[in-house]
Design a protein around this motif. Structure first.
Motif, PDB file in Angstrom:
ATOM      1  N   GLY A  73      36.520  24.930  57.319  1.00  0.00           N
ATOM      2  CA  GLY A  73      36.394  25.866  58.073  1.00  0.00           C
ATOM      3  C   GLY A  73      36.578  25.440  59.641  1.00  0.00           C
ATOM      4  N   THR A  74      35.771  24.278  59.828  1.00  0.00           N
ATOM      5  CA  THR A  74      36.123  23.892  61.422  1.00  0.00           C
ATOM      6  C   THR A  74      37.391  23.637  61.429  1.00  0.00           C
ATOM      7  OG1 THR A  74      33.896  22.747  61.106  1.00  0.00           O
ATOM      8  CG2 THR A  74      35.204  21.910  62.566  1.00  0.00           C
ATOM      9  N   ASP A  75      38.178  22.687  60.718  1.00  0.00           N
ATOM     10  CA  ASP A  75      39.461  22.585  60.711  1.00  0.00           C
ATOM     11  C   ASP A  75      40.315  23.647  60.791  1.00  0.00           C
ATOM     12  OD1 ASP A  75      39.173  19.918  60.853  1.00  0.00           O
ATOM     13  OD2 ASP A  75      39.500  19.408  58.634  1.00  0.00           O
ATOM     14  N   ALA A  76      39.992  24.922  60.048  1.00  0.00           N
ATOM     15  CA  ALA A  76      40.773  26.119  60.304  1.00  0.00           C
ATOM     16  C   ALA A  76      40.806  26.538  61.791  1.00  0.00           C
ATOM     17  CB  ALA A  76      40.294  27.135  59.156  1.00  0.00           C
ATOM     18  N   LEU A  77      39.472  26.459  62.406  1.00  0.00           N
ATOM     19  CA  LEU A  77      39.309  27.018  63.865  1.00  0.00           C
ATOM     20  C   LEU A  77      40.330  25.878  64.641  1.00  0.00           C
ATOM     21  CD1 LEU A  77      35.527  27.522  64.021  1.00  0.00           C
ATOM     22  CD2 LEU A  77      37.329  29.250  64.256  1.00  0.00           C
ATOM     23  N   LEU A  78      40.249  24.659  64.341  1.00  0.00           N
ATOM     24  CA  LEU A  78      40.757  23.710  65.191  1.00  0.00           C
ATOM     25  C   LEU A  78      42.462  23.993  64.972  1.00  0.00           C
ATOM     26  CD1 LEU A  78      40.208  21.006  67.053  1.00  0.00           C
ATOM     27  CD2 LEU A  78      40.688  19.786  64.697  1.00  0.00           C
ATOM     28  N   PHE A  97      25.426  31.499  71.225  1.00  0.00           N
ATOM     29  CA  PHE A  97      24.596  31.740  69.916  1.00  0.00           C
ATOM     30  C   PHE A  97      25.371  31.757  68.821  1.00  0.00           C
ATOM     31  CE2 PHE A  97      21.753  33.662  66.566  1.00  0.00           C
ATOM     32  CZ  PHE A  97      20.686  32.427  66.852  1.00  0.00           C
ATOM     33  N   THR A  98      25.721  30.453  68.207  1.00  0.00           N
ATOM     34  CA  THR A  98      26.412  30.391  66.831  1.00  0.00           C
ATOM     35  C   THR A  98      26.573  29.028  66.207  1.00  0.00           C
ATOM     36  OG1 THR A  98      28.811  30.342  66.144  1.00  0.00           O
ATOM     37  CG2 THR A  98      28.562  29.670  68.274  1.00  0.00           C
ATOM     38  N   PHE A  99      27.073  28.769  65.086  1.00  0.00           N
ATOM     39  CA  PHE A  99      27.058  27.249  64.722  1.00  0.00           C
ATOM     40  C   PHE A  99      27.958  26.322  65.447  1.00  0.00           C
ATOM     41  CE2 PHE A  99      29.111  24.142  61.705  1.00  0.00           C
ATOM     42  CZ  PHE A  99      27.885  23.493  61.731  1.00  0.00           C
ATOM     43  N   GLU A 169      39.150  34.760  65.297  1.00  0.00           N
ATOM     44  CA  GLU A 169      37.844  34.928  64.909  1.00  0.00           C
ATOM     45  C   GLU A 169      37.386  33.786  64.196  1.00  0.00           C
ATOM     46  OE1 GLU A 169      40.145  38.649  62.804  1.00  0.00           O
ATOM     47  OE2 GLU A 169      37.810  38.840  62.490  1.00  0.00           O
ATOM     48  N   ASP A 170      35.947  33.538  64.278  1.00  0.00           N
ATOM     49  CA  ASP A 170      35.393  32.680  63.342  1.00  0.00           C
ATOM     50  C   ASP A 170      34.590  33.614  62.511  1.00  0.00           C
ATOM     51  OD1 ASP A 170      33.486  30.991  62.205  1.00  0.00           O
ATOM     52  OD2 ASP A 170      32.861  29.990  64.122  1.00  0.00           O
ATOM     53  N   ALA A 171      35.375  33.612  61.032  1.00  0.00           N
ATOM     54  CA  ALA A 171      34.852  34.486  60.013  1.00  0.00           C
ATOM     55  C   ALA A 171      34.145  33.648  59.072  1.00  0.00           C
ATOM     56  CB  ALA A 171      35.833  35.303  59.524  1.00  0.00           C
TER      57      ALA A 171
HETATM   58  C1  LIG Z   1      30.159  27.305  58.311  1.00  0.00           C
HETATM   59  C2  LIG Z   1      30.581  27.431  59.675  1.00  0.00           C
HETATM   60  C3  LIG Z   1      31.634  26.905  60.230  1.00  0.00           C
HETATM   61  C4  LIG Z   1      32.276  25.550  59.843  1.00  0.00           C
HETATM   62  O1  LIG Z   1      32.742  25.707  58.559  1.00  0.00           O
HETATM   63  P1  LIG Z   1      33.028  24.255  57.764  1.00  0.00           P
HETATM   64  O2  LIG Z   1      33.537  24.584  56.424  1.00  0.00           O
HETATM   65  O3  LIG Z   1      31.430  23.758  57.513  1.00  0.00           O
HETATM   66  O4  LIG Z   1      33.547  23.325  58.569  1.00  0.00           O
HETATM   67  C5  LIG Z   1      32.174  27.358  61.509  1.00  0.00           C
HETATM   68  N1  LIG Z   1      31.376  28.465  62.110  1.00  0.00           N
HETATM   69  C6  LIG Z   1      30.514  29.355  61.625  1.00  0.00           C
HETATM   70  C7  LIG Z   1      29.803  30.295  62.067  1.00  0.00           C
HETATM   71  C8  LIG Z   1      29.998  28.497  60.202  1.00  0.00           C
HETATM   72  O5  LIG Z   1      29.117  29.198  59.767  1.00  0.00           O
END
Ligand SMILES: *Cc1c(COP(=O)(O)O)cnc(C)c1O
Length: 388
Positions: A73-78, A97-99, A169-171
């Motif tokens: 997910g991190t790499d998808a955002l990146l 306030f988020t991960f 979006e961070d989904a």
């Molecule tokens: C889990 C999460 C990520 C990152 O996803 P990974 O697959 O762990 O890299 C990013 N943002 C939020 C809000 C998350 O809960």
């Protein structure tokens, strides 16, 4: 073992772990192992036909034109930000306030995370405040659908149009969250692009790390597709500097099978969330403990069931001592993290985020959670507020 055959433990409340990932695997064991074997026998381990089939099914499920399977997910955002060309001198607006990953990816590209406070009811980015943070350097706005509930995507879409700033979006926590039951789109498909995580604890979990990028934009998709493999369109010829953001065929194959169950799992989460709310309501808990508000925007997919509590840390210790896996997501807002000290923030800058970090407590919630376990959680809560 006792000789009487009746142990005190037999009458004790069940323990409630924060997660139950092995049970989820066990429920589909034969099917998943057969698929793993098929991939192993195929000799095709990275990208390829299993990945393409999963991408197609995922795009359809989420209501996006395209899905690109990636390493996390991190790499998808990146990748989403790289695809927009975000770099030094640029700004991206993210909730305080988020991960960590939501802001971490911005900083990794040399851009500046511009923090925004959250709405107290949903813990999501406060769109009224976003508008004031937009500058000539703003390259994207990143709402996070925290805990599985949508941020105000309608207002954000409107803002994006008026100000010409794309929404990424961070989904990661919200696959399947949608505004109305009839909405074809769901979390990650409302903005220009969106990121999903398939980390094993997420609502749709792989057996390791994986993620996906969603978009309707053909040009962005093609840029990201190249960036996923070191910026190369043709093997060993590089148009840009990308990275290795590839997804494994094994993970995609597992995810394709699990995706078919996702609606049923989401409904099971929602049913258990409703049950918690009913149990908490009828248990007459202290006003020090605030259960979550009802769904505020569309279908909440309950990645987490998060309440607020005064004396939160004491409560969490009490619950854990009774075998209840209560968790805190997240104890420190991002503007106060050591690594963002260079941004010059101080306590008090984002009061709603700071209050959330002091008060939030997540009760265990997963499709396999039993009625007896939910009752044990609420009973342990009751004992904290009404000690005998
Ligand atoms: C889990 C999460 C990520 C990152 O996803 P990974 O697959 O762990 O890299 C990013 N943002 C939020 C809000 C998350 O809960």
């Amino acid at each position: 073992m006792t000789t009487t055959g009746v142990t005190p433990a037999a009458q004790a409340a069940p323990s409630v772990p924060p997660l139950n990932l092995a049970a989820s695997f066990a429920a589909q064991r034969a099917e998943l192992l057969a698929e793993l074997t098929a991939v192993c026998d195929s000799g095709h381990y990275v990208l390829g036909p299993k990945v393409e089939a999963f991408e197609k099914a995922l795009a359809e499920y989420c209501g996006a034109r395209h899905a690109l399977g990636v390493s996390s997910g991190t790499d998808a955002l990146l990748l989403a930000l790289m695809g927009l060309g975000v770099g030094p001198g640029d700004e991206v607006i993210v909730p305080a306030f988020t991960f960590f990953a939501s802001a971490g990816v911005v900083a990794r590209l040399g851009a500046r995370p511009v923090f925004c406070d959250v709405e107290p009811r949903t813990f999501n980015i406060d769109v009224a405040q976003v508008e004031r943070l937009i500058s000539s350097k703003t390259r994207a706005i990143m709402p996070v659908h925290l805990y599985g509930q949508l941020a105000d995507v309608a207002a954000l879409g409107d803002l994006a149009q008026r100000r010409g700033v794309p929404i990424v979006e961070d989904a990661a926590q919200a696959i399947g969250a949608r505004l109305t039951p009839a909405d074809r789109r769901s979390a990650g498909a409302y903005g220009l692009s969106g990121a999903l995580s398939f980390y094993p604890t997420k609502n749709l979990g792989a057996l390791g790390d994986a993620g996906a990028l969603l978009t309707d934009d053909d040009a962005l998709l093609e840029r990201c597709r190249k960036l996923r493999v070191h910026g190369s369109g043709h093997t060993y010829y590089h148009e840009q500097v990308g990275g290795n953001f590839r997804i494994d065929a094994l993970q995609a194959a597992i995810l394709a099978i699990r995706l078919r169950r996702l609606e049923a799992w989401t409904e099971a989460r929602r049913e258990r969330a409703r049950r918690y709310t009913a149990l908490l309501e009828s248990s007459g808990l202290s006003p020090e403990f605030l259960r979550p508000p009802p769904e505020v925007r569309g279908r909440h997919v309950y990645h987490q069931y998060v309440c607020r509590a005064q004396r939160r840390d004491e409560l969490v210790a009490h619950l854990r001592a009774r075998g209840i896996g209560a968790m805190v997501y997240y104890p420190l807002p991002l503007h106060l993290q050591q690594c963002f000290g260079y941004l010059g923030h101080k306590p008090g800058d984002f009061p709603m985020s700071e209050e959330a970090a002091r008060q939030v407590v997540a009760l265990p919630l997963y499709p396999e959670l039993t009625d007896a376990q939910q009752e044990a959680v609420v009973d342990a809560l009751r004992r904290f507020y009404q000690p005998e």
